[in-house]
Design a protein around this motif. Sequence first.
Motif, PDB file in Angstrom:
ATOM      1  N   HIS A  27      49.806 -22.606  33.850  1.00  0.00           N
ATOM      2  CA  HIS A  27      48.687 -21.395  33.497  1.00  0.00           C
ATOM      3  C   HIS A  27      47.597 -21.309  34.236  1.00  0.00           C
ATOM      4  CE1 HIS A  27      50.361 -21.655  29.011  1.00  0.00           C
ATOM      5  NE2 HIS A  27      51.140 -21.152  29.971  1.00  0.00           N
ATOM      6  N   MET A  73      57.519 -15.230  26.839  1.00  0.00           N
ATOM      7  CA  MET A  73      56.546 -14.243  27.105  1.00  0.00           C
ATOM      8  C   MET A  73      56.293 -14.266  28.739  1.00  0.00           C
ATOM      9  SD  MET A  73      53.983 -13.727  23.991  1.00  0.00           S
ATOM     10  CE  MET A  73      54.804 -13.787  22.243  1.00  0.00           C
ATOM     11  N   ASN A  92      60.374 -12.403  24.329  1.00  0.00           N
ATOM     12  CA  ASN A  92      59.268 -11.460  24.544  1.00  0.00           C
ATOM     13  C   ASN A  92      58.840 -11.137  26.118  1.00  0.00           C
ATOM     14  OD1 ASN A  92      57.416  -9.986  22.358  1.00  0.00           O
ATOM     15  ND2 ASN A  92      56.452 -10.060  24.340  1.00  0.00           N
TER      16      ASN A  92
ATOM     17  N   GLY B 156      54.920  -3.728  20.449  1.00  0.00           N
ATOM     18  CA  GLY B 156      53.568  -3.736  21.018  1.00  0.00           C
ATOM     19  C   GLY B 156      53.145  -5.155  21.620  1.00  0.00           C
ATOM     20  N   MET B 157      54.150  -6.279  21.031  1.00  0.00           N
ATOM     21  CA  MET B 157      53.727  -7.413  21.286  1.00  0.00           C
ATOM     22  C   MET B 157      53.653  -7.868  22.654  1.00  0.00           C
ATOM     23  SD  MET B 157      52.854 -10.789  20.734  1.00  0.00           S
ATOM     24  CE  MET B 157      52.014 -10.550  19.013  1.00  0.00           C
ATOM     25  N   ASN B 158      52.712  -8.704  23.300  1.00  0.00           N
ATOM     26  CA  ASN B 158      52.506  -9.189  24.667  1.00  0.00           C
ATOM     27  C   ASN B 158      51.525 -10.067  24.892  1.00  0.00           C
ATOM     28  OD1 ASN B 158      49.787  -7.900  25.981  1.00  0.00           O
ATOM     29  ND2 ASN B 158      50.861  -6.197  24.818  1.00  0.00           N
ATOM     30  N   PRO B 159      51.786 -10.860  26.064  1.00  0.00           N
ATOM     31  CA  PRO B 159      51.023 -12.212  26.174  1.00  0.00           C
ATOM     32  C   PRO B 159      49.622 -11.780  26.301  1.00  0.00           C
ATOM     33  CG  PRO B 159      52.655 -11.855  27.892  1.00  0.00           C
ATOM     34  CD  PRO B 159      52.919 -10.897  26.832  1.00  0.00           C
ATOM     35  N   ASP B 160      49.425 -10.598  27.235  1.00  0.00           N
ATOM     36  CA  ASP B 160      48.097 -10.307  27.518  1.00  0.00           C
ATOM     37  C   ASP B 160      47.232 -10.052  26.317  1.00  0.00           C
ATOM     38  OD1 ASP B 160      48.688 -10.463  30.298  1.00  0.00           O
ATOM     39  OD2 ASP B 160      49.125  -8.291  30.559  1.00  0.00           O
ATOM     40  N   LEU B 162      47.930 -11.315  23.292  1.00  0.00           N
ATOM     41  CA  LEU B 162      47.790 -12.605  22.788  1.00  0.00           C
ATOM     42  C   LEU B 162      46.598 -13.367  23.108  1.00  0.00           C
ATOM     43  CD1 LEU B 162      49.812 -13.690  20.744  1.00  0.00           C
ATOM     44  CD2 LEU B 162      50.834 -15.199  22.390  1.00  0.00           C
ATOM     45  N   ARG B 163      46.454 -13.341  24.638  1.00  0.00           N
ATOM     46  CA  ARG B 163      45.192 -14.205  25.046  1.00  0.00           C
ATOM     47  C   ARG B 163      43.908 -13.308  24.986  1.00  0.00           C
ATOM     48  NH1 ARG B 163      48.905 -13.862  29.612  1.00  0.00           N
ATOM     49  NH2 ARG B 163      50.006 -15.368  29.663  1.00  0.00           N
ATOM     50  N   LEU B 227      53.399 -20.804  20.534  1.00  0.00           N
ATOM     51  CA  LEU B 227      52.380 -19.836  20.558  1.00  0.00           C
ATOM     52  C   LEU B 227      51.020 -20.558  21.083  1.00  0.00           C
ATOM     53  CD1 LEU B 227      52.921 -17.706  17.273  1.00  0.00           C
ATOM     54  CD2 LEU B 227      52.982 -16.941  19.646  1.00  0.00           C
ATOM     55  N   ILE B 230      51.045 -21.162  24.958  1.00  0.00           N
ATOM     56  CA  ILE B 230      50.861 -20.007  25.551  1.00  0.00           C
ATOM     57  C   ILE B 230      49.322 -19.786  25.798  1.00  0.00           C
ATOM     58  CG2 ILE B 230      51.184 -17.412  25.569  1.00  0.00           C
ATOM     59  CD1 ILE B 230      54.108 -17.637  24.439  1.00  0.00           C
TER      60      ILE B 230
END
Lengths: 237, 469
Positions: A27, A73, A92, B156-160, B162-163, B227, B230
């Motif tokens: 990351h 993701m 995802n 609409g779920m996305n890692p951006d 999420l962060r 989660l 991530i």
Amino acid sequence: MVADAALATEVVDLAVTPLRELNQRLHDVGRTGAGPARWRIVNPRGAHAVACGLDAELEVEIDGHVGYYCAGMNQHASVRVKGNAGTGLAENMMSGTVVVEGGASQSAGASAHGGLLVVHGDAAARCGISMKGVDIVVRGSVGHLSAFMAQTGRLVVCGDAGDSLGDSIYEARLYVRGEVAGLGADCIEKEMRAEHVEEVRELLARAGIDDAAAEEFRRYGSARQLYTFKVDNAGAY
Amino acid sequence: MAATLPGESSRGGEWQPGLRESALFDRNVIAEIQRAAREGIYDIRGFGAKRRLPHFDDLLFLGASVSRYPLEGYRERCDTNVTLGTRFASKPLELKIPITIAGMSFGALSAPAKEALGRAATEVGTSTTTGDGGMTPEERGHSKLLVYQLLPSRYGMNPDDLRKADAIEVVVGQGAKPGGGGMLLGHKISDRVAAMRDLPKGIDQRSACRHPDWTGPDDLEIKIGELREITDWEKPIFVKVGATRTYYDVQLAVKAGADVIVVDGMQGGTAATQDVFIEHVGIPTLCALPLAVQALQELGLHREVQLVVSGGIRSGADVAKALALGADAVSIGTAALIAMGDNSPDYETEYRKIGTSAGFYDDWQAGRDPAGISTQDDELASRFDPVLGGRKVANYLRVLTLETQTLARACGKSHVHNLEPEDLVALTIEASLMARVPLAGMQLPLIDELAVRVAPRVAGERDRPAARR
């Protein structure tokens, strides 16, 4: 020096390095833009959440089997698993490429929005469930309820598909070369036109599969009969 | 006067002496049978359960007197802050008040309405929550603290995002429909909603009832682990369940690694659910809360894993009673919409045009909301002023907080979290058994009275030889 560091392959041994440390380092490359671009992970030993949440154009090779949610993701990165993958592979995913040389357990590519997922072995049940734009190519077969509620994107299966393929499908396009055990609610076979053959050819090429002819595939998609709830359709569920 | 409700006269006849209405087949039941026969489809609506249920109204506080001393109402400090996510997250959620805004989707609500909720929460120092459909820039921009929901549909779920979130809420279910998914009807699917959800415009959009990549509690633990990985173990992870088998659900969610448990009682609202589901599935907030507290206490994690309770919170009395029974915070949804202007008499003329009346409007699924809140129609949504709406919700949140403090001071508490079950008594037998507090005038919770006084006698009877009975 910077160029050298970017070209070198960073080797991480999960028998020694905690998973948290590995993912944090991966990351950090995305966050800072600095660090190795090529990574090799050894001794994954079925660990969960390996290389999830990547957000950079990294090349990550994993030597061995992984557990749940590998490359979850994913954004931008290319992840190759030289082994089998557990549940929720590349769930995802937004972009990038995830390749598994062995088989994948259930829900591979679940809800993925983009990128390319390639499974060289078989994928289990619910492959491409709720997919939202991802392209998935499976060299082997897929299990039951694959592409359940699939919204957009393409699923190419070189082998067979299990029961209830494409149940409650929206606008995703499904291509299967072998037998389909059964179609789910509102999923029908559709005409394979020239543009669809071309689409399959392009996806097979991107997946690096050269022993399947695009003309041998059949196309499945939504009959669009259940898009708006009508009581007369109640028997279809 | 005849018991004719506004807007109902067209559906039912006028009462006069000698006409006896059936308690079983009252006018609402008759109208529903007639509607079902006419339309051939079940009734889908918004709002929450409308039937009478045992609730916080059935509890009273024991204010201080000789045996306890109170705090001075307008002078002495009574703190209201709460921290959510102290178990594993490196960045817990610090709230100034123990009242949060529950998850409601952009799609169900208009963008200005979502903005108003963010403005209000930010103004009073609490969090708001996304919903099915993802995070909008308006919402993120106006919410200092935003909880991002991970739902089965993953729309609409996305890692951006999420962060960008301040906490993540894994939604397993909601109180209005535990075990059920959702359906955003086609007439609410605007171009923007469709694009956010990766689906065509104008079709019914189903929200799945199960997550696509995990099924049971063991999987949930691995999902939560992903989660956390991530998001580098920064964000608190909530698990939200609709109240049913609450004791077991809470224990399993805690074992799966949740930082915060959200329990939504059956009074919790919904944007679009079958009426039969809203009214007949789930258990009331009043009994779900003690079950959740018991589960946490038995794990030795009460207060360490925080408990947020929702479903029918309307006043500071409801807030204070929920906290006294062991919740760390509450969430409001329906009440926030009403504070913004839902069911306002200002729109009575327009409610009449669509066959309803202020105080009865529940067709949040239809997208024709005269108040511009539960709609995606640009003209209707533009009526709603997000600044004014945000101010109203902030005012309402302040009133809830002041009321909660007033009750806590009366019980002698310098922090609202010092309220405890022994500050409460119940007005009804049901409430005493469900909330596990004494019936007013009794010393022990009814369930304990039964255990102490009745159970030994019953056991004595049973132990006697049958021939001598």
